[in-house]
Motif scaffolding. Structure first.
Motif, PDB file in Angstrom:
ATOM      1  N   ALA A 288       0.835  -1.208   0.000  1.00 52.15           N
ATOM      2  CA  ALA A 288       0.000   0.000   0.000  1.00 52.15           C
ATOM      3  C   ALA A 288       0.866   1.254   0.000  1.00 52.15           C
ATOM      4  O   ALA A 288       0.581   2.208  -0.727  1.00 52.15           O
ATOM      5  N   TYR A 289       1.935   1.238   0.788  1.00 55.48           N
ATOM      6  CA  TYR A 289       2.830   2.393   0.796  1.00 55.48           C
ATOM      7  C   TYR A 289       3.459   2.586  -0.586  1.00 55.48           C
ATOM      8  O   TYR A 289       3.470   3.690  -1.126  1.00 55.48           O
ATOM      9  N   LEU A 290       4.011   1.503  -1.127  1.00 56.01           N
ATOM     10  CA  LEU A 290       4.682   1.595  -2.430  1.00 56.01           C
ATOM     11  C   LEU A 290       3.703   2.025  -3.527  1.00 56.01           C
ATOM     12  O   LEU A 290       4.060   2.827  -4.395  1.00 56.01           O
TER      13      LEU A 290
ATOM     14  N   VAL B 174       3.068   6.142  -6.173  1.00 60.31           N
ATOM     15  CA  VAL B 174       2.648   6.428  -7.550  1.00 60.31           C
ATOM     16  C   VAL B 174       1.767   7.677  -7.583  1.00 60.31           C
ATOM     17  O   VAL B 174       1.858   8.497  -8.487  1.00 60.31           O
ATOM     18  N   VAL B 175       0.935   7.826  -6.573  1.00 60.14           N
ATOM     19  CA  VAL B 175       0.003   8.950  -6.518  1.00 60.14           C
ATOM     20  C   VAL B 175       0.672  10.208  -5.983  1.00 60.14           C
ATOM     21  O   VAL B 175       0.482  11.300  -6.519  1.00 60.14           O
TER      22      VAL B 175
ATOM     23  N   LEU C 254      12.063  -0.981  -5.757  1.00 54.92           N
ATOM     24  CA  LEU C 254      11.882  -1.796  -4.568  1.00 54.92           C
ATOM     25  C   LEU C 254      10.691  -2.744  -4.721  1.00 54.92           C
ATOM     26  O   LEU C 254      10.743  -3.895  -4.285  1.00 54.92           O
ATOM     27  N   THR C 255       9.637  -2.290  -5.382  1.00 57.24           N
ATOM     28  CA  THR C 255       8.450  -3.118  -5.597  1.00 57.24           C
ATOM     29  C   THR C 255       8.792  -4.401  -6.344  1.00 57.24           C
ATOM     30  O   THR C 255       8.301  -5.479  -5.999  1.00 57.24           O
ATOM     31  N   GLY C 256       9.627  -4.292  -7.360  1.00 59.51           N
ATOM     32  CA  GLY C 256      10.028  -5.481  -8.118  1.00 59.51           C
ATOM     33  C   GLY C 256      10.686  -6.521  -7.241  1.00 59.51           C
ATOM     34  O   GLY C 256      10.343  -7.706  -7.283  1.00 59.51           O
ATOM     35  N   HIS C 257      11.628  -6.084  -6.429  1.00 60.01           N
ATOM     36  CA  HIS C 257      12.317  -7.011  -5.522  1.00 60.01           C
ATOM     37  C   HIS C 257      11.363  -7.542  -4.460  1.00 60.01           C
ATOM     38  O   HIS C 257      11.363  -8.738  -4.155  1.00 60.01           O
ATOM     39  N   PHE C 258      10.549  -6.656  -3.910  1.00 55.98           N
ATOM     40  CA  PHE C 258       9.632  -7.049  -2.848  1.00 55.98           C
ATOM     41  C   PHE C 258       8.628  -8.092  -3.343  1.00 55.98           C
ATOM     42  O   PHE C 258       8.353  -9.076  -2.655  1.00 55.98           O
TER      43      PHE C 258
ATOM     44  N   LEU D   3      14.835   3.149   2.080  1.00 61.17           N
ATOM     45  CA  LEU D   3      13.387   2.950   2.055  1.00 61.17           C
ATOM     46  C   LEU D   3      13.042   1.568   2.597  1.00 61.17           C
ATOM     47  O   LEU D   3      12.132   1.436   3.418  1.00 61.17           O
ATOM     48  N   TRP D   4      13.762   0.544   2.165  1.00 53.46           N
ATOM     49  CA  TRP D   4      13.477  -0.793   2.679  1.00 53.46           C
ATOM     50  C   TRP D   4      13.667  -0.835   4.191  1.00 53.46           C
ATOM     51  O   TRP D   4      12.835  -1.354   4.916  1.00 53.46           O
ATOM     52  N   GLN D   5      14.770  -0.278   4.664  1.00 52.87           N
ATOM     53  CA  GLN D   5      15.035  -0.299   6.105  1.00 52.87           C
ATOM     54  C   GLN D   5      13.927   0.422   6.871  1.00 52.87           C
ATOM     55  O   GLN D   5      13.458  -0.071   7.889  1.00 52.87           O
ATOM     56  N   ARG D   6      13.499   1.554   6.357  1.00 51.04           N
ATOM     57  CA  ARG D   6      12.440   2.305   7.034  1.00 51.04           C
ATOM     58  C   ARG D   6      11.145   1.501   7.075  1.00 51.04           C
ATOM     59  O   ARG D   6      10.493   1.402   8.113  1.00 51.04           O
TER      60      ARG D   6
END
Length: 105
Positions: free
Chosen positions: A23-25, A29-30, A43-47, A93-96
């Motif tokens: 939801a955050y990722l 976009v918005v 990050l979305t691709g990896h996640f 971003l990932w760490q946060r």
């Protein structure tokens, strides 16, 4: 029975984390600027890949998900998929996201 309950709790935490992170990722976009969009998209691709792999292994540990994610990012960095400040921003971003989820758990 206790093992089943622990497994259910772990899966629920895992699902909640995945949902909140996605939801955050998606929200970037918005609301994000071009750089934030790039970082979130990367990050979305990896996640997505790491999350799918964890589900396939029935591994609902957030610690394991974090480890898999860090390994995936390190491989990408070693292949120079992203460099410099982009690498720093992706990792930050990932760490946060992970630290916030762990604090809320």
């Amino acid at each position: 029975m206790c093992e089943s309950v622990n497994s259910d709790v772990a899966k629920q935490k895992f699902d909640d984390f995945v949902d909140a992170t996605q939801a955050y990722l998606d929200g970037v976009v918005v609301y994000g600027n071009d750089q934030e969009l790039f970082i979130a998209s990367y990050l979305t691709g990896h996640f997505s890949l790491v999350g799918s792999n964890a589900l396939g292994l029935d591994d609902y540990s957030l610690a394991a998900l974090n480890r898999y994610m860090l390994e995936s990012l390190e491989k990408a960095y070693a292949n120079n998929e992203v460099q410099g400040q982009d690498q720093v921003q992706v990792s930050a971003l990932w760490q946060r996201l992970f630290v916030e989820a762990d604090v809320l758990a």
